[in-house]
Design a protein around this motif. Sequence first.
Motif, PDB file in Angstrom:
ATOM      1  N   GLU A 299       0.814  -1.205   0.000  1.00 37.39           N
ATOM      2  CA  GLU A 299       0.000   0.000   0.000  1.00 37.39           C
ATOM      3  C   GLU A 299       0.853   1.263   0.000  1.00 37.39           C
ATOM      4  OE1 GLU A 299      -2.497  -0.225   3.415  1.00 37.39           O
ATOM      5  OE2 GLU A 299      -3.792  -1.786   2.566  1.00 37.39           O
ATOM      6  N   LYS A 300       0.203   2.378  -0.420  1.00 36.23           N
ATOM      7  CA  LYS A 300       0.854   3.678  -0.364  1.00 36.23           C
ATOM      8  C   LYS A 300       0.103   4.573   0.615  1.00 36.23           C
ATOM      9  CE  LYS A 300       3.091   4.000  -4.897  1.00 36.23           C
ATOM     10  NZ  LYS A 300       3.234   4.823  -6.123  1.00 36.23           N
ATOM     11  N   SER A 301       0.836   5.495   1.215  1.00 37.44           N
ATOM     12  CA  SER A 301       0.237   6.436   2.156  1.00 37.44           C
ATOM     13  C   SER A 301       0.873   7.806   1.987  1.00 37.44           C
ATOM     14  CB  SER A 301       0.436   5.953   3.599  1.00 37.44           C
ATOM     15  OG  SER A 301      -0.241   4.742   3.824  1.00 37.44           O
ATOM     16  N   CYS A 302       0.308   8.779   2.671  1.00 44.60           N
ATOM     17  CA  CYS A 302       0.804  10.151   2.621  1.00 44.60           C
ATOM     18  C   CYS A 302       1.747  10.394   3.805  1.00 44.60           C
ATOM     19  CB  CYS A 302      -0.371  11.122   2.677  1.00 44.60           C
ATOM     20  SG  CYS A 302       0.056  12.816   2.219  1.00 44.60           S
ATOM     21  N   PHE A 303       2.940  10.909   3.512  1.00 37.08           N
ATOM     22  CA  PHE A 303       3.954  11.119   4.533  1.00 37.08           C
ATOM     23  C   PHE A 303       4.403  12.577   4.556  1.00 37.08           C
ATOM     24  CE2 PHE A 303       4.217   6.681   3.372  1.00 37.08           C
ATOM     25  CZ  PHE A 303       4.331   6.042   4.599  1.00 37.08           C
ATOM     26  N   VAL A 304       4.930  12.987   5.700  1.00 33.30           N
ATOM     27  CA  VAL A 304       5.445  14.343   5.857  1.00 33.30           C
ATOM     28  C   VAL A 304       6.846  14.426   5.262  1.00 33.30           C
ATOM     29  CG1 VAL A 304       6.089  16.145   7.498  1.00 33.30           C
ATOM     30  CG2 VAL A 304       4.108  14.697   7.956  1.00 33.30           C
ATOM     31  N   ASN A 305       7.081  15.471   4.491  1.00 34.52           N
ATOM     32  CA  ASN A 305       8.411  15.728   3.946  1.00 34.52           C
ATOM     33  C   ASN A 305       9.243  16.402   5.034  1.00 34.52           C
ATOM     34  OD1 ASN A 305      10.697  16.480   2.588  1.00 34.52           O
ATOM     35  ND2 ASN A 305       9.628  17.337   0.816  1.00 34.52           N
ATOM     36  N   ALA A 306      10.196  15.658   5.597  1.00 30.97           N
ATOM     37  CA  ALA A 306      10.969  16.157   6.733  1.00 30.97           C
ATOM     38  C   ALA A 306      11.812  17.374   6.383  1.00 30.97           C
ATOM     39  CB  ALA A 306      11.866  15.050   7.275  1.00 30.97           C
ATOM     40  N   SER A 307      12.127  17.544   5.099  1.00 29.17           N
ATOM     41  CA  SER A 307      12.981  18.662   4.686  1.00 29.17           C
ATOM     42  C   SER A 307      12.190  19.949   4.436  1.00 29.17           C
ATOM     43  CB  SER A 307      13.752  18.289   3.415  1.00 29.17           C
ATOM     44  OG  SER A 307      12.862  18.044   2.339  1.00 29.17           O
ATOM     45  N   PHE A 308      10.853  19.847   4.535  1.00 28.21           N
ATOM     46  CA  PHE A 308      10.020  21.022   4.280  1.00 28.21           C
ATOM     47  C   PHE A 308      10.075  21.980   5.463  1.00 28.21           C
ATOM     48  CE2 PHE A 308       5.937  23.284   4.520  1.00 28.21           C
ATOM     49  CZ  PHE A 308       5.908  23.865   3.255  1.00 28.21           C
ATOM     50  N   ALA A 309      10.386  23.219   5.181  1.00 26.11           N
ATOM     51  CA  ALA A 309      10.455  24.255   6.223  1.00 26.11           C
ATOM     52  C   ALA A 309       9.122  24.993   6.298  1.00 26.11           C
ATOM     53  CB  ALA A 309      11.581  25.240   5.912  1.00 26.11           C
ATOM     54  N   HIS A 310       8.610  25.144   7.520  1.00 33.46           N
ATOM     55  CA  HIS A 310       7.330  25.843   7.667  1.00 33.46           C
ATOM     56  C   HIS A 310       7.334  26.668   8.956  1.00 33.46           C
ATOM     57  CE1 HIS A 310       6.771  22.232  10.149  1.00 33.46           C
ATOM     58  NE2 HIS A 310       5.896  22.957  10.856  1.00 33.46           N
ATOM     59  N   ASP A 311       6.434  27.572   9.015  1.00 36.33           N
ATOM     60  CA  ASP A 311       6.278  28.425  10.183  1.00 36.33           C
ATOM     61  C   ASP A 311       5.632  27.610  11.306  1.00 36.33           C
ATOM     62  OD1 ASP A 311       5.789  30.319  12.084  1.00 36.33           O
ATOM     63  OD2 ASP A 311       4.797  31.747  10.728  1.00 36.33           O
ATOM     64  N   GLU A 312       6.358  27.442  12.425  1.00 29.98           N
ATOM     65  CA  GLU A 312       5.863  26.623  13.522  1.00 29.98           C
ATOM     66  C   GLU A 312       4.589  27.185  14.145  1.00 29.98           C
ATOM     67  OE1 GLU A 312       8.938  25.959  16.334  1.00 29.98           O
ATOM     68  OE2 GLU A 312      10.211  24.854  14.944  1.00 29.98           O
ATOM     69  N   ASP A 313       4.372  28.475  13.992  1.00 28.56           N
ATOM     70  CA  ASP A 313       3.174  29.098  14.564  1.00 28.56           C
ATOM     71  C   ASP A 313       1.938  28.905  13.690  1.00 28.56           C
ATOM     72  OD1 ASP A 313       4.617  30.033  16.741  1.00 28.56           O
ATOM     73  OD2 ASP A 313       5.209  31.867  15.680  1.00 28.56           O
ATOM     74  N   LYS A 314       2.168  28.442  12.472  1.00 32.13           N
ATOM     75  CA  LYS A 314       1.073  28.271  11.530  1.00 32.13           C
ATOM     76  C   LYS A 314       0.641  26.815  11.487  1.00 32.13           C
ATOM     77  CE  LYS A 314      -0.197  29.115   6.705  1.00 32.13           C
ATOM     78  NZ  LYS A 314       0.278  29.574   5.383  1.00 32.13           N
ATOM     79  N   GLU A 315      -0.634  26.580  11.651  1.00 27.58           N
ATOM     80  CA  GLU A 315      -1.157  25.219  11.624  1.00 27.58           C
ATOM     81  C   GLU A 315      -1.144  24.686  10.201  1.00 27.58           C
ATOM     82  OE1 GLU A 315      -5.200  22.731  12.846  1.00 27.58           O
ATOM     83  OE2 GLU A 315      -4.950  24.830  13.476  1.00 27.58           O
ATOM     84  N   ILE A 316      -0.621  23.465  10.039  1.00 34.29           N
ATOM     85  CA  ILE A 316      -0.545  22.862   8.705  1.00 34.29           C
ATOM     86  C   ILE A 316      -1.331  21.561   8.677  1.00 34.29           C
ATOM     87  CG2 ILE A 316       1.703  23.886   8.211  1.00 34.29           C
ATOM     88  CD1 ILE A 316       2.945  21.130   8.746  1.00 34.29           C
ATOM     89  N   PHE A 317      -1.648  21.105   7.472  1.00 33.32           N
ATOM     90  CA  PHE A 317      -2.414  19.884   7.274  1.00 33.32           C
ATOM     91  C   PHE A 317      -1.585  18.670   7.709  1.00 33.32           C
ATOM     92  CE2 PHE A 317      -3.291  16.283   4.413  1.00 33.32           C
ATOM     93  CZ  PHE A 317      -4.614  16.039   4.769  1.00 33.32           C
ATOM     94  N   GLU A 318      -2.220  17.734   8.431  1.00 31.88           N
ATOM     95  CA  GLU A 318      -1.559  16.504   8.855  1.00 31.88           C
ATOM     96  C   GLU A 318      -1.562  15.513   7.690  1.00 31.88           C
ATOM     97  OE1 GLU A 318      -0.013  15.916  11.641  1.00 31.88           O
ATOM     98  OE2 GLU A 318      -0.525  17.813  12.605  1.00 31.88           O
ATOM     99  N   CYS A 319      -0.387  15.237   7.160  1.00 31.22           N
ATOM    100  CA  CYS A 319      -0.277  14.394   5.959  1.00 31.22           C
ATOM    101  C   CYS A 319      -0.934  13.023   6.102  1.00 31.22           C
ATOM    102  CB  CYS A 319       1.180  14.238   5.557  1.00 31.22           C
ATOM    103  SG  CYS A 319       1.975  15.805   5.111  1.00 31.22           S
ATOM    104  N   PRO A 320      -0.747  12.307   7.226  1.00 34.84           N
ATOM    105  CA  PRO A 320      -1.350  10.969   7.336  1.00 34.84           C
ATOM    106  C   PRO A 320      -2.873  10.959   7.225  1.00 34.84           C
ATOM    107  CG  PRO A 320       0.357  11.263   8.994  1.00 34.84           C
ATOM    108  CD  PRO A 320       0.133  12.600   8.363  1.00 34.84           C
TER     109      PRO A 320
END
Length: 231
Positions: A44-65
């Motif tokens: 099976e395939k699933s959605c994973f977080v790209n660990a190298s992606f830089a984002h603003d920690e104060d901003k809520e982001i979509f949970e990949c899983p």
Amino acid sequence: MGDITVSKLYFLSLMTLSYIVGELTHFLINTTSRDVARGVEFGEKSCFVNASFAHDEDKEIFECPESKNETHCETEKHCYWEYSGLGIQYQVLAGPAFILVFIFSAVFLAVLSDWLYDKLSRTIMLSVGTATFSTACLLMGLASSYWQLVILRMMIAAGLSVCRPVSGGLIAELFSASSRGVANGIFSWGVYYGYGLAFVFGIYITKADVLGYGWRAPYVLAALPGLVLAI
């Protein structure tokens, strides 16, 4: 305990080391499943977080899983769609491909045990079993398709199904009733050491990316001691 000699302890150590390597090859697929699935492309395939992606920690982001399909997953810049190392194909590889062969091989060996012991010594049978699961593990590190992995996994099961009962018979021959329990206890610890080493090999050696071989290196390195012991 007086009948325990250096030569008997040496032979017991060889059997125990063989058992440890055997259980390492048995459990290694469980700790490398995701990397193997991505290398060979199965399951099976699933959605994973790209660990190298830089984002603003104060901003809520979509949970990949939480994403259930590739289209939705790839709309998020910090997510990627990849093999998860799970699914029915992994379950077959980790379970039935091993268990069924192990059971039937053990029954076959039990039925023919008297005839085999007349024709072959237990040490030769132990050597053949060790060589079988070690060679299969080595070849798993070179596999390029899912069905190659299944066949090699079955070979590991066949090799292990020989080693455990044959080693038990050898311990019964070498040690008297007073020391047999200690010998069996030492030998039986092999499953725990093998299980523990599967995590060391599957996680840390894979991450070390030895010579650029990634998940393949643990399989090759795990097989080498078994091949030496078989000789």
